[in-house]
Each structure stands twice: as structure tokens, then as C-alpha cells.
Design an enzyme around this catalytic site. Structure first.
Site, PDB file in Angstrom:
ATOM      1  N   CYS A 118       0.717  -1.223   0.013  1.00 45.41           N
ATOM      2  CA  CYS A 118       0.098   0.206   0.071  1.00 45.41           C
ATOM      3  C   CYS A 118       1.025   1.249  -0.017  1.00 45.41           C
ATOM      4  CB  CYS A 118      -0.942  -0.023   1.148  1.00 45.41           C
ATOM      5  SG  CYS A 118      -2.042   1.514   1.249  1.00 45.41           S
ATOM      6  N   CYS A 119       2.000   1.239   0.775  1.00 47.79           N
ATOM      7  CA  CYS A 119       2.712   2.451   0.856  1.00 47.79           C
ATOM      8  C   CYS A 119       3.746   2.654  -0.529  1.00 47.79           C
ATOM      9  CB  CYS A 119       3.726   2.199   2.004  1.00 47.79           C
ATOM     10  SG  CYS A 119       3.205   2.596   3.674  1.00 47.79           S
ATOM     11  N   CYS A 200      -0.950   8.241   7.574  1.00 52.04           N
ATOM     12  CA  CYS A 200      -2.491   7.952   6.979  1.00 52.04           C
ATOM     13  C   CYS A 200      -3.162   7.634   8.227  1.00 52.04           C
ATOM     14  CB  CYS A 200      -2.162   6.780   6.223  1.00 52.04           C
ATOM     15  SG  CYS A 200      -1.377   7.308   4.545  1.00 52.04           S
ATOM     16  N   CYS A 203      -3.402   4.014   9.636  1.00 53.19           N
ATOM     17  CA  CYS A 203      -2.249   3.633   9.985  1.00 53.19           C
ATOM     18  C   CYS A 203      -1.379   4.589  11.283  1.00 53.19           C
ATOM     19  CB  CYS A 203      -1.254   3.350   9.106  1.00 53.19           C
ATOM     20  SG  CYS A 203      -1.964   2.457   7.754  1.00 53.19           S
ATOM     21  N   CYS A 226       7.863   3.374   5.833  1.00 50.97           N
ATOM     22  CA  CYS A 226       6.996   3.532   4.822  1.00 50.97           C
ATOM     23  C   CYS A 226       6.996   2.087   4.098  1.00 50.97           C
ATOM     24  CB  CYS A 226       7.259   4.688   3.722  1.00 50.97           C
ATOM     25  SG  CYS A 226       6.406   6.058   4.230  1.00 50.97           S
TER      26      CYS A 226
END
Ligand code: SF4
Length: 245
Positions: A118-119, A200, A203, A226
Site C-alpha cells: 500500500c505504501c 495516514c 495507520c 513506509c
């Protein structure tokens, strides 16, 4: 003839070894050895310090802000407020393409199953593409932020053609707070609500008194950064890599 990147980085570290961060930013942005430079900012808890230093001497400097489409509404509002207040003239909002998002994270839950992917999708790859036109980028990283940053230099080789510039490398929390007070800079609203490090929304959680400031990032997971980064133009897994946000 232009020197090799490593020679230029070594020369810059020597030339500006005694400069304070604001003077270093001023000199760096005018130094031909740094080339085309952007500032990469998360507009997080301490970002306003470096943004203010850049805005004071070169408000036209490109500022790259990665919007993962997973950020807190407060961060998006703060980004607009700070950019307006400081007079930053070239803030570029960087996002993953709709095509990539639809292909790799169609329901927006990739952060639950594979946060590194996702990162990479939402942060690292879009940032790498945006940085392609630059010879270097300013970061807000500091030595006090962790063991992997304990020896952080002001200038470092990032890829075969690009350098990272860390004007705040030698500053601690005291100097950061004093700078914000001195210039009465706006604070990210989530700091007062228990978020000393802000990423985010899915998270990031609040941090209790006495906890590590980054304890709220990916809480309960081994992940602390990240995740996937580019070294010499290639994607690498975590190790000595550093976070962007
Ligand atoms: S911090 Fe979380 S939501 Fe944001 S890009 Fe990384 S895994 Fe995805």
C-alpha cells in the site's frame, strides 16, 4: 566539467558543516552543486519548520506533497493553511494514478492486508515519479529520530544521479519547538490531540504520555517506516531505508 555526485556531496557537507539549518537552506538552494531541488513535505507535526525556512528565501521552490488519499482531513486542511500562510508558490500534490489504484487497491483495503504494498502504491512510486526531474530533494529527517538516522549527514547520495539534503539533521525537539515559537508558526491540529507523528488515518493512532513519538504509526505491527524505497533506482525492502512521511 561537473564533479561526480559523490564528490559534490562530500564538498557540500564540508562547505556547509558549520551552517545553521536556515543558512544551509538559503545557501543550498543557490548552490550550483545541488542542481534542481524540490522540498518533499508531509505537512506533518514538524514539517512547518523546513517549509518556513524554504518559503523565507525561495518561495518558488517546488514542494511535493504526497496525498495517499488516506490522510486525515486535518492534514489536508493544514496543508492548504500552511501553504497559503507561508506564501509557497509551487505546491505539487502527488497521488497514485486512478489506474494503479483500481488495479492494486480497488476497495481501499490494501493497507490491512499488505501495508508495504500500500505504501509503495500510494507513496513511494508516485513520489519517485515526481522526483524524476530533480537532482536533489530537501527532507526534514533528523538524527534524533532513530538509530538508522544517528549518523545522518546534511547531504547524502540517494541514487546515481540524485542527492538528499537534510538541513535539520542535527536539530532535536528543543530546537524545532523553539523555531516554531520564534516565528509563531501554525501547529498541526492533531498534535494537541495526542498525535506527535502523523501519517495516514488508518495507520496512525494517538500516543500516550511516555511512549515513543512514533509508537502510533502502524501500531501493533513490525512495520515502522513506509516500507519500500528506491535505492539507485530500484525498489528495495526495508532495512536501512528511511521514511518519507
Ligand atoms: S501509511 Fe497505511 S494507508 Fe498510508 S500508504 Fe502506508 S499502508 Fe497505506
Amino acid at each position: 566539467m561537473r564533479l561526480e555526485l559523490s564528490q559534490r556531496v562530500a564538498g557540500l557537507n564540508h562547505r556547509y558543516r558549520s551552517h545553521d539549518p536556515a543558512a544551509l537552506v538559503d545557501a543550498t538552494l543557490a548552490d550550483p552543486d545541488t542542481g534542481r531541488v524540490a522540498l518533499v513535505s508531509s505537512f506533518g507535526a514538524e514539517s512547518v519548520v523546513l517549509l518556513h525556512m524554504v518559503a523565507t528565501v525561495a518561495p518558488q521552490t517546488p514542494v511535493l506533497f504526497v496525498d495517499t488519499l488516506m490522510l486525515f482531513e486535518e492534514t489536508l486542511a493544514y496543508q492548504r493553511e500552511v501553504a497559503d500562510q507561508l506564501g509557497l508558490r509551487d505546491v505539487r500534490v502527488i497521488r497514485a494514478s486512478k489506474t494503479d489504484l483500481a488495479a492494486q487497491d480497488p476497495d481501499g483495503t490494501l493497507h490491512e492486508t499488505n501495508p508495504d504494498a500500500c505504501c509503495a502504491l500510494r507513496k513511494t512510486a508516485p513520489l519517485e515519479a515526481a522526483l524524476a526531474e530533480f537532482d536533489g530533494w530537501l527532507t526534514g529527517r533528523k538524527r534524533y529520530q532513530g538509530q538508522t538516522r544517528a549518523d545522518l549527514d546534511h547531504f547524502e547520495v540517494e541514487t546515481a544521479t540524485r542527492m538528499k539534503i537534510n538541513p535539520l539533521a542535527h536539530w532535536g525537539r528543543t530546537e524545532i519547538a523553539a523555531y516554531m515559537d520564534r516565528y509563531d508558526l501554525p501547529r498541526h491540529p492533531l498534535v494537541a490531540r495526542g498525535y506527535p507523528s502523523i501519517g495516514c488515518a488508518p495507520c496512525t493512532s494517538p500516543v500516550a504520555a511516555g511512549e515513543d513519538p512514533r509508537a502510533g504509526r502502524w501500531r501493533g505491527q513490525e512495520k515502522t517506516e513506509c516500507g519500500i524505497h528506491f535505492v539507485n533506482g530500484r525498489i528495495v525492502r526495508p532495512g536501512n531505508s528511511e521514511k518519507v512521511a
